[in-house]
Design an enzyme around this catalytic site. Structure first.
Site, PDB file in Angstrom:
ATOM      1  N   SER A   1     -17.505  57.571  47.530  1.00 26.98           N
ATOM      2  CA  SER A   1     -18.584  57.761  48.490  1.00 26.98           C
ATOM      3  C   SER A   1     -19.785  57.004  47.972  1.00 26.98           C
ATOM      4  CB  SER A   1     -18.815  59.269  48.598  1.00 26.98           C
ATOM      5  OG  SER A   1     -20.132  59.606  48.766  1.00 26.98           O
ATOM      6  N   SER A   2     -20.153  55.888  48.581  1.00 25.90           N
ATOM      7  CA  SER A   2     -19.465  54.747  49.143  1.00 25.90           C
ATOM      8  C   SER A   2     -20.369  53.536  49.024  1.00 25.90           C
ATOM      9  CB  SER A   2     -19.142  54.906  50.646  1.00 25.90           C
ATOM     10  OG  SER A   2     -18.409  56.047  50.939  1.00 25.90           O
TER      11      SER A   2
ATOM     12  N   GLU B   1     -18.407  54.975  57.072  1.00 29.24           N
ATOM     13  CA  GLU B   1     -17.116  55.287  57.684  1.00 29.24           C
ATOM     14  C   GLU B   1     -17.319  56.103  58.953  1.00 29.24           C
ATOM     15  OE1 GLU B   1     -17.330  55.511  53.346  1.00 29.24           O
ATOM     16  OE2 GLU B   1     -17.247  57.397  54.436  1.00 29.24           O
TER      17      GLU B   1
ATOM     18  N   ASN C   1      -2.452  54.231  44.702  1.00 31.57           N
ATOM     19  CA  ASN C   1      -3.142  55.513  44.674  1.00 31.57           C
ATOM     20  C   ASN C   1      -4.595  55.333  45.078  1.00 31.57           C
ATOM     21  OD1 ASN C   1      -1.423  57.790  43.750  1.00 31.57           O
ATOM     22  ND2 ASN C   1      -1.025  56.404  42.014  1.00 31.57           N
TER      23      ASN C   1
END
Lengths: 159, 159, 159
Positions: free
Chosen positions: A42-43, A99, A37
């Protein structure tokens, strides 16, 4: 949330699927994180975390993960996702994860992440001691997904 | 994240609201999960988890939840959301949760989820022992929301 | 997720950045939450939680947070984000958090959140004892972000 993150591992994957969500699921399986899961974060890499190769993770484990993913249903399109981390000179300070995902090549995705990491460290007044980027590129046949992820792990997540 | 998930419960709801977020909040209240903190997960049933009816959950509890939701401000539009789970023959292996939301009927949403679950199990080389789908359909008056959710629960989440 | 939330703190920030994600990261730094892992929640204040000023939080901590953010690449555009909480008369019951983000002024964002909180309490049949709203407004130069957040904290998140 009690448990202390002690390890982080990056991975990436890409795949086709019968639906967008299946393409995502299949890309997660390719990346080796299809049976856990993911909890999107953030991050940040917490201080004193070891960067390791992706270990075997307990099925169903709840794993805080910074990830980028893109799904496309446009045949022939090239899509890419990348995740990068940078760790500071001072091990007592945290690292940063950035990202990128988009209609792009793998090289473009990697470059975008590196530029973002450099800015993140400049803003923090820190120097990058170590960094790494993982990326995936996918050329869409029917429905495709590219994803990259950095998992934040505790001892008890491991099998 | 320490705690072991031991139960999972599916639910769904739909409602109107004065804003998109209120319609979502109202649909959560209808579904019986309006007073907890949903943490979105992507989307696995851990091994040996009991599928139960939605219990009373401690207000404010942090509950990992796979959910699908759609909000629409187009009067007359029919929207639907569905969540389904499938469990494998081998109880030591994890199950999978799939979600759908869109401008669709309840039956279409349910069918989409079933197709996705079938592919997810085919890709894993597993056989489905048991599956279930919950869905909600809403015909928008002004601002409406349909949602479906599968909560992953620990003993301490229960009242 | 074991740990009991005992405090909540609201904050907001806005910034420019070299990319949308950097603008978001920079706005988080301005808001004082740029070095922690935000886990997005939807969106309840547990009962008997103290509303406090933003404390120093352990770098890399996993912090359940209700937040609203908007990024824009349209020079001259005014964007805003707001988060508000309302607590009920009965301290054994939970409060609610509502979020707004959009091309809007700070005042519009605040008003939107207040309207949403009022509806949320009306639907629950509760009376608001105390409420608060934080907001950020940003006029975009090149790439800007406005965000507002309510962190849900445990003792062990504090430095």
């Amino acid at each position: 949330m009690t448990t202390r993150i002690t390890m982080a591992a990056a991975t990436s994957g890409h795949a086709e699927g019968g639906s967008g969500l299946n393409a995502f699921d299949n890309a997660l399986l390719v990346a080796g994180i299809g049976n856990i899961n993911l909890i999107k974060v953030s991050s940040i890499v917490p201080p004193e975390v070891a960067i390791i190769d992706l270990p075997k993770i307990r099925p169903g484990a709840l794993v805080p993960t910074a990830y980028a993913a893109i799904t496309s249903e446009t045949p022939g399109e090239t899509i890419a996702a990348a995740v990068g981390y940078a760790l500071p000179d001072d091990p007592a300070k945290n690292g940063v994860i950035m990202e990128f995902h988009g209609v792009a090549t793998r090289a473009e995705a990697e470059r975008a992440v590196e530029t973002m990491l450099a800015e993140a460290f400049r803003m923090r007044g820190e120097i990058i001691r170590e960094q790494g980027v993982v990326a995936a590129e996918h050329r869409v046949e029917r429905i495709g997904c590219a994803l990259a992820a950095m998992t934040l792990l505790t001892e008890e997540n491991l099998v």
